[in-house]
Every structure is written in structure tokens, then in C-alpha cells.
Design a protein around this motif. Sequence first.
Motif, PDB file in Angstrom:
ATOM      1  N   VAL A   1       0.831  -1.188   0.000  1.00 49.11           N
ATOM      2  CA  VAL A   1       0.000   0.000   0.000  1.00 49.11           C
ATOM      3  C   VAL A   1       0.876   1.251   0.000  1.00 49.11           C
ATOM      4  CG1 VAL A   1      -0.260  -0.095   2.519  1.00 49.11           C
ATOM      5  CG2 VAL A   1      -1.923   1.155   1.169  1.00 49.11           C
ATOM      6  N   ALA A   2       0.436   2.245  -0.767  1.00 48.49           N
ATOM      7  CA  ALA A   2       1.132   3.522  -0.794  1.00 48.49           C
ATOM      8  C   ALA A   2       0.168   4.587  -0.293  1.00 48.49           C
ATOM      9  CB  ALA A   2       1.589   3.860  -2.213  1.00 48.49           C
ATOM     10  N   VAL A   3       0.594   5.377   0.683  1.00 46.68           N
ATOM     11  CA  VAL A   3      -0.266   6.415   1.244  1.00 46.68           C
ATOM     12  C   VAL A   3       0.155   7.754   0.650  1.00 46.68           C
ATOM     13  CG1 VAL A   3      -1.113   7.493   3.352  1.00 46.68           C
ATOM     14  CG2 VAL A   3      -0.430   5.092   3.371  1.00 46.68           C
ATOM     15  N   LEU A   4      -0.841   8.461   0.107  1.00 53.40           N
ATOM     16  CA  LEU A   4      -0.559   9.741  -0.547  1.00 53.40           C
ATOM     17  C   LEU A   4      -1.187  10.876   0.243  1.00 53.40           C
ATOM     18  CD1 LEU A   4      -1.506   8.732  -4.150  1.00 53.40           C
ATOM     19  CD2 LEU A   4       0.763   9.511  -3.482  1.00 53.40           C
ATOM     20  N   TYR A   5      -0.489  11.991   0.297  1.00 55.41           N
ATOM     21  CA  TYR A   5      -1.096  13.201   0.832  1.00 55.41           C
ATOM     22  C   TYR A   5      -0.688  14.351  -0.054  1.00 55.41           C
ATOM     23  CZ  TYR A   5      -2.649  16.845   3.964  1.00 55.41           C
ATOM     24  OH  TYR A   5      -3.293  17.925   4.481  1.00 55.41           O
ATOM     25  N   GLN A   6      -1.649  15.102  -0.549  1.00 57.13           N
ATOM     26  CA  GLN A   6      -1.378  16.255  -1.400  1.00 57.13           C
ATOM     27  C   GLN A   6      -0.480  15.897  -2.584  1.00 57.13           C
ATOM     28  OE1 GLN A   6      -2.445  19.352  -1.251  1.00 57.13           O
ATOM     29  NE2 GLN A   6      -3.471  19.457   0.698  1.00 57.13           N
ATOM     30  N   GLY A   7      -0.702  14.740  -3.163  1.00 59.18           N
ATOM     31  CA  GLY A   7       0.064  14.351  -4.341  1.00 59.18           C
ATOM     32  C   GLY A   7       1.496  13.936  -4.051  1.00 59.18           C
ATOM     33  N   ARG A   8       1.813  13.734  -2.790  1.00 64.79           N
ATOM     34  CA  ARG A   8       3.160  13.269  -2.429  1.00 64.79           C
ATOM     35  C   ARG A   8       3.050  11.959  -1.658  1.00 64.79           C
ATOM     36  NH1 ARG A   8       2.449  17.926  -4.620  1.00 64.79           N
ATOM     37  NH2 ARG A   8       4.205  19.355  -4.755  1.00 64.79           N
ATOM     38  N   LEU A   9       4.048  11.103  -1.832  1.00 64.23           N
ATOM     39  CA  LEU A   9       4.062   9.846  -1.105  1.00 64.23           C
ATOM     40  C   LEU A   9       4.414  10.103   0.353  1.00 64.23           C
ATOM     41  CD1 LEU A   9       5.922   7.334  -3.419  1.00 64.23           C
ATOM     42  CD2 LEU A   9       3.618   7.106  -2.517  1.00 64.23           C
ATOM     43  N   CYS A  10       3.698   9.446   1.243  1.00 64.73           N
ATOM     44  CA  CYS A  10       4.021   9.552   2.664  1.00 64.73           C
ATOM     45  C   CYS A  10       4.598   8.246   3.168  1.00 64.73           C
ATOM     46  CB  CYS A  10       2.777   9.850   3.482  1.00 64.73           C
ATOM     47  SG  CYS A  10       2.171  11.497   3.240  1.00 64.73           S
ATOM     48  N   GLU A  11       3.945   7.151   2.789  1.00 62.47           N
ATOM     49  CA  GLU A  11       4.353   5.871   3.335  1.00 62.47           C
ATOM     50  C   GLU A  11       4.139   4.798   2.289  1.00 62.47           C
ATOM     51  OE1 GLU A  11       2.938   5.300   7.235  1.00 62.47           O
ATOM     52  OE2 GLU A  11       3.753   3.281   7.433  1.00 62.47           O
ATOM     53  N   LEU A  12       5.021   3.830   2.256  1.00 60.29           N
ATOM     54  CA  LEU A  12       4.946   2.760   1.270  1.00 60.29           C
ATOM     55  C   LEU A  12       5.428   1.491   1.948  1.00 60.29           C
ATOM     56  CD1 LEU A  12       4.594   2.028  -1.771  1.00 60.29           C
ATOM     57  CD2 LEU A  12       6.992   2.598  -2.067  1.00 60.29           C
ATOM     58  N   GLY A  13       4.662   0.421   1.849  1.00 68.25           N
ATOM     59  CA  GLY A  13       5.121  -0.812   2.453  1.00 68.25           C
ATOM     60  C   GLY A  13       4.111  -1.910   2.312  1.00 68.25           C
ATOM     61  N   PRO A  14       4.444  -3.127   2.742  1.00 67.94           N
ATOM     62  CA  PRO A  14       3.499  -4.241   2.683  1.00 67.94           C
ATOM     63  C   PRO A  14       2.262  -3.896   3.508  1.00 67.94           C
ATOM     64  CG  PRO A  14       5.703  -4.981   3.295  1.00 67.94           C
ATOM     65  CD  PRO A  14       5.738  -3.501   3.323  1.00 67.94           C
ATOM     66  N   SER A  15       1.083  -4.249   2.997  1.00 68.90           N
ATOM     67  CA  SER A  15      -0.167  -3.890   3.686  1.00 68.90           C
ATOM     68  C   SER A  15      -0.151  -4.318   5.144  1.00 68.90           C
ATOM     69  CB  SER A  15      -1.360  -4.557   3.013  1.00 68.90           C
ATOM     70  OG  SER A  15      -1.398  -4.230   1.676  1.00 68.90           O
ATOM     71  N   ALA A  16       0.273  -5.549   5.376  1.00 66.14           N
ATOM     72  CA  ALA A  16       0.235  -6.070   6.738  1.00 66.14           C
ATOM     73  C   ALA A  16       0.999  -5.147   7.679  1.00 66.14           C
ATOM     74  CB  ALA A  16       0.821  -7.474   6.757  1.00 66.14           C
ATOM     75  N   ASP A  17       2.170  -4.703   7.244  1.00 59.34           N
ATOM     76  CA  ASP A  17       3.000  -3.849   8.099  1.00 59.34           C
ATOM     77  C   ASP A  17       2.395  -2.463   8.276  1.00 59.34           C
ATOM     78  OD1 ASP A  17       4.580  -6.002   8.049  1.00 59.34           O
ATOM     79  OD2 ASP A  17       6.320  -5.046   7.087  1.00 59.34           O
ATOM     80  N   VAL A  18       1.942  -1.883   7.163  1.00 58.45           N
ATOM     81  CA  VAL A  18       1.434  -0.509   7.240  1.00 58.45           C
ATOM     82  C   VAL A  18       0.185  -0.459   8.125  1.00 58.45           C
ATOM     83  CG1 VAL A  18       0.456   1.407   5.928  1.00 58.45           C
ATOM     84  CG2 VAL A  18       2.416   0.155   5.032  1.00 58.45           C
ATOM     85  N   TYR A  19      -0.710  -1.456   7.958  1.00 56.31           N
ATOM     86  CA  TYR A  19      -1.934  -1.423   8.754  1.00 56.31           C
ATOM     87  C   TYR A  19      -1.678  -1.794  10.206  1.00 56.31           C
ATOM     88  CZ  TYR A  19      -4.937  -0.478   4.794  1.00 56.31           C
ATOM     89  OH  TYR A  19      -5.544   0.130   3.735  1.00 56.31           O
ATOM     90  N   ALA A  20      -0.682  -2.669  10.432  1.00 60.34           N
ATOM     91  CA  ALA A  20      -0.385  -3.058  11.808  1.00 60.34           C
ATOM     92  C   ALA A  20       0.340  -1.927  12.523  1.00 60.34           C
ATOM     93  CB  ALA A  20       0.461  -4.329  11.819  1.00 60.34           C
ATOM     94  N   MET A  21       1.231  -1.271  11.804  1.00 64.47           N
ATOM     95  CA  MET A  21       2.013  -0.228  12.440  1.00 64.47           C
ATOM     96  C   MET A  21       2.131   0.983  11.515  1.00 64.47           C
ATOM     97  SD  MET A  21       5.764  -0.466  14.130  1.00 64.47           S
ATOM     98  CE  MET A  21       6.560   0.106  12.663  1.00 64.47           C
ATOM     99  N   PRO A  22       1.080   1.793  11.434  1.00 67.39           N
ATOM    100  CA  PRO A  22       1.165   2.984  10.588  1.00 67.39           C
ATOM    101  C   PRO A  22       2.200   3.929  11.159  1.00 67.39           C
ATOM    102  CG  PRO A  22      -0.829   3.026  11.934  1.00 67.39           C
ATOM    103  CD  PRO A  22      -0.171   1.707  12.175  1.00 67.39           C
TER     104      PRO A  22
END
Lengths: 681, 295
Positions: free
Chosen positions: A570-591
Motif C-alpha cells: 500500500v502507498a499512502v498519498l497526501y497532497q500528491g506526495r508519497l508519505c508511506e509505502l510498504g506491505p499492507s500487513a506492516d502498514v496497517y499493523a504499524m502505521p
Amino acid sequence: MTGPLIDIRDISVGFTGKSGATLPVLRNIDLKVNAGESIGIVGESGSGKSTLALAAMGYLKRGLRLMEGSVAFQGQDMFARTRTELEQIRGGELALIPQNSGQSLTPTLRIGAQLVEALRLHADVPEAQYSAKAIELLGQVRLPDPAAIMTRFPHELSGGQQQRAAIAMALAGEPTALLLDEPTTGLDVTTQAHILELLRDIARDRGMAMVYVSHDLGAIARVCDRVVVMYAGEVVLEGSTRQVLKTPIHPYARGLLASIPRLSDPRLPVALDGRPPAPGGAGQGCSFVDRCALAQDGCRTSRPDLERLPSGEAVRCFHYQEAHQLSLTGSGAIPASLDGASPSALHLDDLAISYRRPGLFDKVLGRDSAGVPTVNGIEITVAKGETLGLVGESGSGKSTILKAIAGLLPPSGGKITVAGGQALAPEVEHRSPDHLRKIQLIFQNPDDSLNPRQTIAQILEQPLKLYFGLTGDALHQRSADILDRVRLGAHYLDRLPSQLSGGEKQRVAIARAFAAEPDLVLCDEVTSALDVSVQAAVLDLLNDLKATQGTTYVFVSHDLAVVRALSDRVAVLYQGRLCELGPSADVYAMPSHPYTEVLLGAVLEPDPDTAPTLSADDVVELSPPAQGCPFQRRCPRKIGRICDTDTPPWQHGTQGHAIKCHHSIADLATAQAEGAAGQRA
Amino acid sequence: MTVTSAPPQNTRLMRTLSVLRDVVSRPSGAIGLFLVVFHVVLALVSPWIVPYDYKAMNSAMMLTGPEATHWLGTDHLGRDVFTRVLLGGREALLVTGIATPIAVTWGGFVGILFGLIGGRIDEVLMRVVDAFLSLPWILKMLVLIVTFGTGVEVLIPTLAFFYGIPVIRIARAATHDVVARDFVSAARARGHSRMTIIRHELLPNVLDTLMVEGAMRWSWMLLAFSSLSFLGFGVSPPTPDWGLMIADARGFMSFAPWGVLGPVIALSSLIIGINLTADALAKALGIDRAQKAPV
């Protein structure tokens, strides 16, 4: 006054169909709302929930008529009142907050003028104090700088601010009951959470009753004491929020809950097959019988009554005692996923997209007018067979990126490379037929993406003729095969999109994309326009197609739980910029990124025991800052000047998990743990 | 997923039939369609049913009032007015009947093309169209007619050309609404050519508007044709034509009004019929009557 505030007794509402028969929209509904009580009405589109809420005001949409029953507000029959009396009550003691306030506010009047009008009509305030009172109301709905908001026009406010202004107008008449028709649908996750908290607090402080209509069980869980579940114009289940959401005893309510994707569950939700009967389409028996797992012969021949139980619940089902056998949570398929290192299917290299084009003056003066690009510095590699989820709020540029990949919006900078390292031409007109075929796009709303004048056959033939040059029987056969693959029969070929349900239309759109035998499918909010039970079926279909075709997906959604259900990364975007990128399991477990933390914290679960964490303002920013971190203005963990001036670097964690922040992942984890400990203490 | 739905049907034919049924079920549509069909049938069969020869003059019976032998009286040359009214729409219906489809086709195509191209080219070209529309129509048409002569072979292309221009505006506006929709983006993203997009995606969605607009253009064109005849630039005598008949008879209007009334009622009823049909058609198709272009 002793009786209930709103007393709806055995009402049936219907309209006259083309055949001349009366078709019911609401059937024998009883509903009592006591003072200070908050009731949620849930159901899928077409279940009659909005009609019921409006009937509580003594209002029916054009063409509808009351067939039997009565609606009383404060003991008096609403349908027996004169127009003048109704005008006094509506907007006064009984106020409505509609779904899209941007459309219900008058565009040519300033917010102040509209509020003053509401006060003049419904409030017991001397004229000299109108302004002061209006400012006070705007303050109560937590709008920043109320005096300034007074002078604004509706279009100068964000969606969340418009909704707050509408709430302030509703409060002007000191209502004893508030009707809310999907008040947060269409708002961003964080804004929605804030508005719901506001409504909760206001209702509690003023002792106001609320009738909250929504398809979103998460929102209902947050604000309501009691819940009424509607299906095909009937109440099928009524009970306390806890009873309905935790231990529902109607099969439909269980199916609905199981079809909602959850943040905490990596599995796909379970689809509720079939669709509700059209008005007048329910036969002799139970209206849910065709979709019910507990259905027996008796259910087809006689219609169950709404049975009131000692527990305070009411249920319309013969077999409610067996309902607990049905699963309540997602026990659907595990998302298909390809393991191991795969070659890249798509690589975005420092992609930048700007909507602004240089104007004549800029050209004459030779200045660079592109300004701050809408989307900037997007660097992502998608492996073959992988599903990448792109999430973010509205305006985060997620759909813009998809359009750039599809060639509909040429990027202003950077490169897009596909499998084999070939760079894609920025414009679709310059792409090779092979590239065109390999990348397919599925749109959000099938009503808009399917030509209403073409039959399903004509829609599916377009890619087949273009890419494979098929004709005649081969063409027909292939169209039928493709429909079969999306679980629709060949008899759909002759129909027009308007003859299909929303879920069926989206299947056709998916079929059209897969007809090209693509390598990469871009999904733009493909489930957002659908009901939850249909959404689950579409997610399941996409997952199946991925498993059998080995397709790579880029999946865009504002719904974090939907992305969770389908994505590998999953890649998290804010205002057209990348904030966070990683395996879904990791991002959702530990944003890790502060924005991801805020975003995930605001998600509402259909569970009365969970509460969203609201850690940042819900201010909507219209343009990204020229320099520094895009999240600088809202960040709850801002360090200082460095965030305003320096673009944050990538901070790497384990397994390809990375964030763009001046904090390291480890530091943020510590800070989050401290915050959690602080809240407990 | 189990699927239960209505049985398959021939969708295109069904839609045409249901639209037609809807038109006829409205009072305006029923009256309008009756008038139009009546005039068209009359134009086809009138040469065989008229009571007199339209050229036959009778100096003994000039400007006589309506009576048993001459239902609408006679004109200043003693010709039977009724006969000439029955025949007087043939020329007008022939010319406009050919020119209207040409006007709608070329105007529609250009309008859709402009709408699809969009951007600055579209803006500039539309200003040219606006400039053209701002000139009085009669002036533009007279210039051409005076240059190339009257006759049907000049009138048809002239009318088709001028009446196609307002169609550009309507077709372009309708196209703009469609172009913004996702199914057009989808076709572009698939890599279809511009012509395929026009034919398969845009035209079917603009066709309803074009049909209603075509009906409106037809009635305007009839009026224009009759006006030209009235001014002496249309049909040449002795061919009977409503416009020409009105021009001939208006000098005697004070004592022989039947010479004017006959052709006026015939022409008006046809134009009203077309307009009523267009209204009912627009309602049946679910589109409001397009804004009338200045003509």
C-alpha cells in the motif's frame, strides 16, 4: 409531554407504477423516537430509509403517497397539518440535514445571510442579536473564525465546513429532533469522524433526538443508541446498537455485517448474493427469502411479522433463533498473492503531474508558471502479479496518477516504464497498440463508464475488435465467454446498461477491461459507488481474476478497509506526495507516518466498542506547500522549521516499509507507544 | 451469483417503439404528428385529387368568393384557390425535405467534431460560427440566390448550408456533455480513433438532440422557403406555392381575403404540427427543447 417525540404508526407509502398497480416503497412501519434518543436507520440503496426519514417530517417525494398509517410529531399528526403549520415545524423544532450540503446551501447568499434567515424564521431571538447568535452557532459547530465564515459564500468552504454550516442552520431553530440523511457520505475519513463527534456532542448537550439515516454501519455505531435495519421497505430488525451490531438476530443484518471489509482482518469480506426485490416485487413470503441462508419453504408462503422480544429487540424472521449460526465476520477468501521476487510490471520514476498549463502572459514573459505540481516525486515499482493499493483523501492525487499511467493526462515530469523496461509515451495517442492493450482502466461509476446507448454486446466488442480483430461468431463467442468469467450469463448481451443493477454494471466494466487480456489493470475507486454487499462480490471477483489471470493491479480507493482487503502493498498519498509505502500487513499493523496514523485512526468500525482517534485537525488544504513536508500544516508530530523547509527523506524500516518523514520509523513507534500509554493513564 | 432478471429483448426496436408510443400518447404529439402526416400524404397525392387544373385561368370568374364549385373562391386570374392550396406545399416540402437532413447531417458532424476536439481550436471556430449567425439570414441567403439564381438546385444547397450552422452549436453543446463522461475517456484510453469515438460513443448519445433539433430546423426552413417565395426568390409562377400565393393575393386582401387565408392556414398548420411534434418528441426522449438558435 409524555409520549414519544416522533411516533410513526404502521405507515405504508407507495407510488403508482406504469402498469397502474400501486407499488409499495414502505410497508407497515412502526417507529418511535423518544426525546433525546438517537436512532440509526440503515439499509442498502432502495431500502426506503430516506423515504422513512422524510415521512417523519410529513413530507413525501413527488409521486409517493401515504397509503395507510399516521406520523405524529409531539403528539400531532404531521400529514393532517396545514402548510403554514408545517413550515413552522420544519426547520424549527424538527430540522433536516441533507446529504450534500454543498447543494442545499444557496450558492448566491453568504453563510451569514442564510443563517440570519433561519433565525428570523424559526428562532425566538430579537432582531438586533441575529448576528451575534449566528456567530455563536458557527462557533458551536466548531468552525474556525466564525465571524469570517459569516461573510463567505458556500463555494468558499470545504465539504466538511459546508456540512458544519448546514448543522448550524439546523440548530438555529433550537430543534428537539434532528433528521440526518447520510450527512457524512462523500466526506473524507478524517472530516467524517470529526463531524460525527460534533453531532454526538451537540445531541448530548442539547438533549436533542436524532434520526440518523446511513448505509454506513461505522457511522451509526458511533452516534446511535438504537438501530433500525431496513430491507425492501420493511423494518427487519430493531434493537440497541450493541445488539444489532454485535449479535444481530436477523440473517440480513448478519450478511450485511459480514460483507463489510475490516481494517483488522486481512481476509476478503463475504458477499451477500442476489439483490433486493424491486418495489412491489416481494412475493407472498419474506422479502429476504431469495438471499437467505436460513430460508425454508414456509418463508416463501407467508410473511413474518415484526416480533417484539423481551430483550427489547424486534425482528421480522421466522428463524431468528438460528441466525447465530451465520458467520458475522469476513471468512472470505484470502487475497491471492504471488510470493518471491517478480520482475517489475510498472515503474513510476519521479512522476510529476501539473494541472496548470502556462498561460499566454507566462509565455510572453518566459516564466515558468507550472508552479507547485499537483502530484510530485512519485517513485513506485509494482511487481508482476502484485496489487498495489493507493490510498489518500480527496485531492491526494491518487486518481490523477492512474490517469497519467493510462495516458489520459500527460505528466509534466518523470517517466512511466512497463515490463521489459520500455518507457510509455506520455500521451495515449502515441502509444503502441501492444502497450494500449496491456494497460486497462476500470472507472469508479459504471453509470458513467458504460455508454448508455450501447448494448452489453457492443460494449464488450469494442476492445475485442480493436485489439484482436475478431468478427462474427468468434466475436460473439468471446463476448459470452468474458461475461461468463465475471459471473454474468450470455443472456445479458442484448441488454442496455440501464437494465442492469449497479453491481452487474460494474461487472460489465470489469469484463470490458479483462477482454483486452491486460497485464496491468488500474482500478479507480471501483467499489465506491456500490452497496457494501455488492462491493464484497466485486472485490471477490477481482481477487479471482487476479488469481487466474496473474494480473497486476493498481487499486485506488479512499476506503482504507477495502484497500486492506485486496492489496499486497500500500502507498499512502497526501497532497500528491508519497508519505508511506510498504506491505499492507506492516502498514496497517504499524502505521508509521503521522498522516497514516491520523488517517487510520479516523476510520470508523461497525463496532460500538471502538472509537476513532482524532489527532489532527480536519482542515482541508487546497494546494500543497511549495517546500518542506506536504503534511507540515496538520502534522501532530511536527518537529519544527525543518518540516517547513526541507523535503523529508525516505526513512526505511523492515521489508521494504518506508516513510517520508524527518522522524525515523523507530522514533515514531516510541512516540505512538508513549501516546497510547498517556491516554490510558 | 444467481441472477434473476427480465428476459432479453430487442432493445433498440423496443426503445423506438416506446418513444413513438409516448409521442402519440401526448396531446401535442398526437395533434402534431397528425398534421405533419396529413400534409406529407397530401403533398404526395394532391396532383391526382385536385378538382381543377392549377394553371387554368378564367377571366369570367376573378376573385369570386367561396361557393360550391370553388370551395375557397378564385384568385385574381380566376384560378381555383383550393386547388392551388392543395398543391402549394409540394415544392416547399420537397426542398425542405431534402435540405433538412443534409443540414442536420453536416451541422451535426461538424458540431460533434468541434465538441470532441475542444480547447482553443473549438473556441476560435465557434466564434466564427457566432459571427455568421449574427448576420440576418435573409441577407445571407439573398446574396447567394442573387449570385447563383433561384431554382431548386440552388435553393436546396443554400438552405442546407445556412440551416446547418445553428445545428453546429446544438450538436457541439450536446457533445460537450458527453465528452466529459468516463465512457469516452475509456474509449480514448483503449486507443480508439477519433472517428470510432464519434461513431460509437458520441453519435448515439447526441442523436436524440439532433432529431429534435432537426424537426425545429425543418419548421424554420419551411418558413424561410415561403418567405423567399413571397419575396419572389423561391418558386417561379405559375407553380402554386403558399408563399407566392400570399404575395399575389395580399393586394386584394381587403375584399378577397380567401386568397390569403387558404395558404396561410395551410402553412401555419404544417409549421405548428412540426413544432408540436418536436415538443412531444423532446419530452418523450427526456431532453428539454434545445435552446433555439437565433435565425
